[in-house]
Design an enzyme around this catalytic site. Structure first.
Site, PDB file in Angstrom:
ATOM      1  N   CYS A 117       5.264  10.656  -1.923  1.00 16.79           N
ATOM      2  CA  CYS A 117       5.410   9.708  -3.028  1.00 16.79           C
ATOM      3  C   CYS A 117       6.568  10.179  -3.932  1.00 16.79           C
ATOM      4  O   CYS A 117       7.688  10.337  -3.449  1.00 16.79           O
ATOM      5  CB  CYS A 117       4.072   9.601  -3.759  1.00 16.79           C
ATOM      6  SG  CYS A 117       3.948   8.442  -5.122  1.00 16.79           S
ATOM      7  N   ASP A 164       4.507  -0.705   3.193  1.00 25.05           N
ATOM      8  CA  ASP A 164       4.527  -0.079   1.869  1.00 25.05           C
ATOM      9  C   ASP A 164       4.935  -1.103   0.818  1.00 25.05           C
ATOM     10  O   ASP A 164       6.048  -1.637   0.854  1.00 25.05           O
ATOM     11  CB  ASP A 164       5.516   1.094   1.878  1.00 25.05           C
ATOM     12  CG  ASP A 164       5.367   2.010   0.665  1.00 25.05           C
ATOM     13  OD1 ASP A 164       5.122   1.502  -0.441  1.00 25.05           O
ATOM     14  OD2 ASP A 164       5.519   3.228   0.848  1.00 25.05           O
ATOM     15  N   HIS A 191       1.733   2.509   1.636  1.00 24.14           N
ATOM     16  CA  HIS A 191       2.080   3.649   0.793  1.00 24.14           C
ATOM     17  C   HIS A 191       0.900   4.610   0.715  1.00 24.14           C
ATOM     18  O   HIS A 191      -0.250   4.208   0.613  1.00 24.14           O
ATOM     19  CB  HIS A 191       2.444   3.164  -0.609  1.00 24.14           C
ATOM     20  CG  HIS A 191       3.117   4.207  -1.447  1.00 24.14           C
ATOM     21  ND1 HIS A 191       4.439   4.540  -1.287  1.00 24.14           N
ATOM     22  CD2 HIS A 191       2.645   5.000  -2.440  1.00 24.14           C
ATOM     23  CE1 HIS A 191       4.762   5.485  -2.154  1.00 24.14           C
ATOM     24  NE2 HIS A 191       3.690   5.783  -2.858  1.00 24.14           N
TER      25      HIS A 191
END
Length: 222
Positions: A117, A164, A191
């Site tokens: 991330c 994502d 994600h």
């Protein structure tokens, strides 16, 4: 065995770092770079996993620049809070902490970094802006597209999810176009697919990405 250390960055900032030690002689060092949720139980588990694979693994608490001991979950409120805290930590300051963490594990041999991330973006910047790393792995780094023109100083492997919500495939394609020499893997996932604490966890994709990363580190650090 694991310990929590206090490290000092070049600018004098003191911060915590989670250190996971392997059994026997380490294969090298791995800096595990957090998401926007702090060095929580998931990031500690990732460090433990790398230690289990024979690496001296360290996860610097990048949010200590805002407040020590921040550990968040994955609810909508946690995501909102994590984004707010992340906005108060510059990439430049985070890289100082990553450098200090790398210095701590350099006795293990060659050093790699892996990030998720926000940490995935920082992992890319580690490869392009910091020296001393033999390999870098980035998982769903949403800001990489903004820094795609930068040139890495070491081998890099990148992992993205095709579903994502935060990283459109156009951004992934831009990274591929800027760096056709790098392995860019896309998985049928969203994600955060590596995190088994999240609803977006996709175990098959996570395992394939892990195997690829471990093979990449073994080749680069061996």
């Amino acid at each position: 065995m694991a310990d929590t250390l206090t490290l000092t960055a070049e600018d004098g900032h003191k911060f915590a770092a989670y250190l996971a030690q392997p059994e026997g002689r380490p294969k090298g060092g791995v800096v595990v770079i957090q998401e926007i949720f702090g060095v929580n139980s998931h990031i500690r588990a990732v460090a433990d996993d790398y230690a289990g694979q024979g690496y001296l693994a360290i996860a610097p608490a990048l949010f200590d620049r805002v407040k020590p001991g921040i550990e968040l979950g994955y609810s909508e409120d946690d995501i909102t809070e994590g984004r707010e805290i992340r906005g108060r930590v510059s990439n430049e300051d985070a890289l100082l902490d990553i450098r200090a963490a790398a210095e701590t594990v350099k006795s293990a041999g060659r050093i790699a970094a892996v990030g998720y991330c926000w940490g995935g973006t920082l992992a890319w910047l580690t490869a392009t802006r910091l020296d001393g790393f033999a390999a870098v792995a980035s998982y769903y780094g949403g800001g990489i597209g903004s820094f795609a023109a930068e040139q890495p100083h070491c081998p890099v492997i990148l992992h993205f999810g095709e579903n994502d919500h935060a990283i459109p495939m156009t951004e992934v394609d831009a990274v591929r176009k800027a760096h056709p020499e790098l392995p860019v893997h896309v998985y049928p996932a969203g994600h955060g697919f590596n995190c088994d604490h999240r609803g977006s966890f996709e175990p098959k994709s996570a395992e394939i990405a892990r195997e690829r990363t471990l093979a990449f580190f073994a080749k680069s650090l061996g």
